[in-house]
Design a protein around this motif. Structure first.
Motif, PDB file in Angstrom:
ATOM      1  N   THR B  62      -0.464  13.629 -22.331  1.00  0.00           N
ATOM      2  CA  THR B  62      -1.307  14.832 -22.394  1.00  0.00           C
ATOM      3  C   THR B  62      -0.422  16.039 -22.648  1.00  0.00           C
ATOM      4  N   LYS B  63      -1.045  17.120 -23.051  1.00  0.00           N
ATOM      5  CA  LYS B  63      -0.303  18.355 -23.303  1.00  0.00           C
ATOM      6  C   LYS B  63       0.405  18.829 -22.019  1.00  0.00           C
ATOM      7  N   ALA B  64      -0.314  18.779 -20.925  1.00  0.00           N
ATOM      8  CA  ALA B  64       0.253  19.259 -19.650  1.00  0.00           C
ATOM      9  C   ALA B  64       1.475  18.434 -19.250  1.00  0.00           C
ATOM     10  N   ASN B  65       1.371  17.119 -19.382  1.00  0.00           N
ATOM     11  CA  ASN B  65       2.509  16.266 -19.024  1.00  0.00           C
ATOM     12  C   ASN B  65       3.707  16.501 -19.950  1.00  0.00           C
ATOM     13  N   ALA B  66       3.413  16.653 -21.243  1.00  0.00           N
ATOM     14  CA  ALA B  66       4.496  16.880 -22.213  1.00  0.00           C
ATOM     15  C   ALA B  66       5.179  18.225 -21.934  1.00  0.00           C
ATOM     16  N   GLU B  67       4.401  19.237 -21.667  1.00  0.00           N
ATOM     17  CA  GLU B  67       4.975  20.560 -21.386  1.00  0.00           C
ATOM     18  C   GLU B  67       5.791  20.554 -20.090  1.00  0.00           C
ATOM     19  N   ALA B  68       5.299  19.814 -19.120  1.00  0.00           N
ATOM     20  CA  ALA B  68       6.025  19.755 -17.840  1.00  0.00           C
ATOM     21  C   ALA B  68       7.383  19.076 -18.013  1.00  0.00           C
ATOM     22  N   LEU B  69       7.410  17.986 -18.766  1.00  0.00           N
ATOM     23  CA  LEU B  69       8.697  17.288 -18.957  1.00  0.00           C
ATOM     24  C   LEU B  69       9.638  18.120 -19.832  1.00  0.00           C
ATOM     25  N   LEU B  70       9.069  18.791 -20.815  1.00  0.00           N
ATOM     26  CA  LEU B  70       9.909  19.659 -21.667  1.00  0.00           C
ATOM     27  C   LEU B  70      10.524  20.784 -20.827  1.00  0.00           C
ATOM     28  N   ALA B  71       9.749  21.348 -19.931  1.00  0.00           N
ATOM     29  CA  ALA B  71      10.277  22.418 -19.064  1.00  0.00           C
ATOM     30  C   ALA B  71      11.420  21.889 -18.205  1.00  0.00           C
ATOM     31  N   LYS B  72      11.260  20.679 -17.706  1.00  0.00           N
ATOM     32  CA  LYS B  72      12.338  20.070 -16.898  1.00  0.00           C
ATOM     33  C   LYS B  72      13.589  19.852 -17.746  1.00  0.00           C
ATOM     34  N   ALA B  73      13.379  19.392 -18.972  1.00  0.00           N
ATOM     35  CA  ALA B  73      14.502  19.122 -19.868  1.00  0.00           C
ATOM     36  C   ALA B  73      15.248  20.414 -20.215  1.00  0.00           C
ATOM     37  N   LYS B  74      14.479  21.469 -20.459  1.00  0.00           N
ATOM     38  CA  LYS B  74      15.109  22.763 -20.781  1.00  0.00           C
ATOM     39  C   LYS B  74      15.930  23.275 -19.593  1.00  0.00           C
ATOM     40  N   ALA B  75      15.373  23.127 -18.409  1.00  0.00           N
ATOM     41  CA  ALA B  75      16.076  23.590 -17.206  1.00  0.00           C
ATOM     42  C   ALA B  75      17.374  22.802 -17.012  1.00  0.00           C
ATOM     43  N   LYS B  76      17.307  21.494 -17.232  1.00  0.00           N
ATOM     44  CA  LYS B  76      18.497  20.652 -17.056  1.00  0.00           C
ATOM     45  C   LYS B  76      19.557  21.017 -18.105  1.00  0.00           C
ATOM     46  N   TYR B 106       1.687  14.218 -28.325  1.00  0.00           N
ATOM     47  CA  TYR B 106       2.209  14.304 -26.965  1.00  0.00           C
ATOM     48  C   TYR B 106       3.091  13.125 -26.571  1.00  0.00           C
ATOM     49  N   ARG B 107       2.815  11.947 -27.079  1.00  0.00           N
ATOM     50  CA  ARG B 107       3.681  10.796 -26.761  1.00  0.00           C
ATOM     51  C   ARG B 107       5.086  11.042 -27.314  1.00  0.00           C
ATOM     52  N   LYS B 108       5.110  11.486 -28.576  1.00  0.00           N
ATOM     53  CA  LYS B 108       6.404  11.778 -29.216  1.00  0.00           C
ATOM     54  C   LYS B 108       7.138  12.884 -28.434  1.00  0.00           C
TER      55      LYS B 108
END
Lengths: 288, 140
Positions: B62-76, B106-108
């Motif tokens: 989903t968009k929300a899940n993809a955005e959440a993981l991207l935010a984590k990746a950016k922070a890391k 979103y999967r990608k």
């Protein structure tokens, strides 16, 4: 009681082994010994390439690989950096808009001083490089700084290196300022630290990997690395500075490269230049 | 032979010989041999060969899940950049993840964000390894 004494002696022996090891490696401010590092590096290469004379390490890979040397000797018959040295001389002698020039910014009018760089500047508390001071000279006199890496900065630097040929590197680490030794230690640490997706340190290629093929390339020895910069690299098809090369190496290990003249790179240059003490300046050079 | 010295030497060297296979070694060996989603046993318990980022990406696309993981990746990645150990391709992967979100892929996006976060995490590990071990390569 006897057993306790013997056990204590045994532990003392075991502990002493570790203490001696730490003292030899010189990896912190208490133990780092630049001169011991330099001698250890020379001994490493003596053992690795027994037929190479110390003085010949200024020639990089050509000091240890006969085939590459043959091609390079031919290349040096018409050195590809010659036009850049001429252009550098012209730039060096062209007055700034305020009537002053590079000669006003440097000791001895900027002639024959390349081998004194980099040096520790106590007032500024940092390592200063030649290219850094070329640009500082420009800015101080109302000119725009050159872009780092290639073009005019490399040409002016090449001319200044040319006037310094055969002068012996004798980089100092002032004992009265521990920050100088800290900068050296940071440079040393940078050289030996693995980085990037390929998990490579400078040392992996330029110490253990000296003259061992990486695909089509033969990495040069760390000893004498800095003496011939700036260099005209055939791969670049033009002249470039040492820090341009640092950025390239950094990228090759798939690290996000630092910018030329970043403090980390200046410290690295300080360490590498100290390692080359006793060798002569022979820049600019021609490399593959 | 001096018994005290022998006992002390054995005690000093014992950790070297007694060190059992660490979890990290077991994980990496199984991962290298069998790839992801393989189950292996370590010290009597079962584990899978999923990297933590692969587990994080194994959620509903989903968009929300993809955005959440991207935010984590950016922070890391910001964390590793601060240490000076950022890898070269990571920012491009983060950009591609954002592009995938913008396109509704979103999967990608989840997979790319997971890859970027893994790069950043490895860079941080590399930094700590270098801090502790850099001197081992210095000629003596």
């Amino acid at each position: 009681m006897k057993i306790i004494r013997k056990l204590a002696l045994g532990f003392a022996v075991a502990a002493a082994t570790h203490i001696t090891y730490a003292a030899d490696t010189g990896f912190d401010m208490q133990t780092v010994d630049p001169e011991a590092d330099r001698i250890a590096l020379q001994n490493y290469y003596k053992s690795r390439f027994p037929n190479t004379e110390f003085a010949d390490y200024v020639n990089g890979i050509y000091s240890v690989d006969a085939d590459s040397r043959e091609q390079w000797v031919e290349l040096e018959e018409f050195p590809p950096y010659e036009f850049d040295v001429e252009k550098g001389e012209e730039l060096f002698n062209t007055a700034f808009a305020n009537g002053k020039g590079y000669a006003d910014c440097f000791e001895n009018g900027g002639i024959g001083i390349r081998h004194k760089y980099p040096y520790w500047n106590k007032e500024e508390g940092t390592v200063k490089t030649l290219e850094q001071e070329i640009n500082e000279c420009r800015v101080k006199n109302g000119e725009e700084a050159f872009k780092w890496g290639k073009g005019p900065i490399a040409q002016v630097s090449a001319y200044m290196a040319w006037t310094s040929r055969d002068k012996v590197f004798d980089i100092q680490i002032p004992a009265d300022d521990p920050r100088a030794k800290a900068a050296y230690l940071e440079g040393k640490k940078f050289f030996y630290s693995k980085r990037g997706q390929l998990n490579l340190s400078c040392a992996n290629c330029h110490l253990q990997g000296s003259n061992i093929r990486i695909r089509a390339d033969l990495p040069s020895p760390q000893l004498g690395h800095v003496t011939h910069f700036p260099v005209f690299r055939s791969k670049w098809g033009e002249l470039g500075t040492l820090h341009r090369r640092y950025s390239g190496c950094h990228k090759d290990s798939r690290s996000n490269p630092l910018k030329p003249q970043a403090e980390e790179f200046r410290n690295l240059e300080y360490f590498q230049s100290y390692m080359s003490n006793g060798l002569v300046a022979n820049g600019p050079g021609a490399r593959k | 032979m001096n018994k005290g010295l022998i006992i002390a030497a054995v005690l000093a060297l014992a950790p070297t010989f007694a060190a059992a296979e660490s979890f990290k070694d077991a994980f990496e060996m199984n991962r290298a041999m069998y790839g992801k989603n393989h189950t292996f046993t370590w010290q009597g318990k079962q584990y899978t060969t999923m990297h933590e980022e692969e587990a994080e990406a194994a959620v509903k696309a989903t968009k929300a899940n993809a955005e959440a993981l991207l935010a984590k990746a950016k922070a890391k990645n910001a964390e590793v950049a601060k240490l000076g150990y950022e890898w070269k391709l990571t920012r491009g992967i983060l950009t591609n993840a954002q592009t995938a979100i913008d396109k509704g892929e979103y999967r990608k996006a989840l997979n790319l964000a997971a890859q970027a976060k893994y790069h950043a995490r490895m860079g941080i590990q590399q930094y700590h390894y270098a801090q502790a071990n850099w001197y081992l390569a210095v000629p003596q």
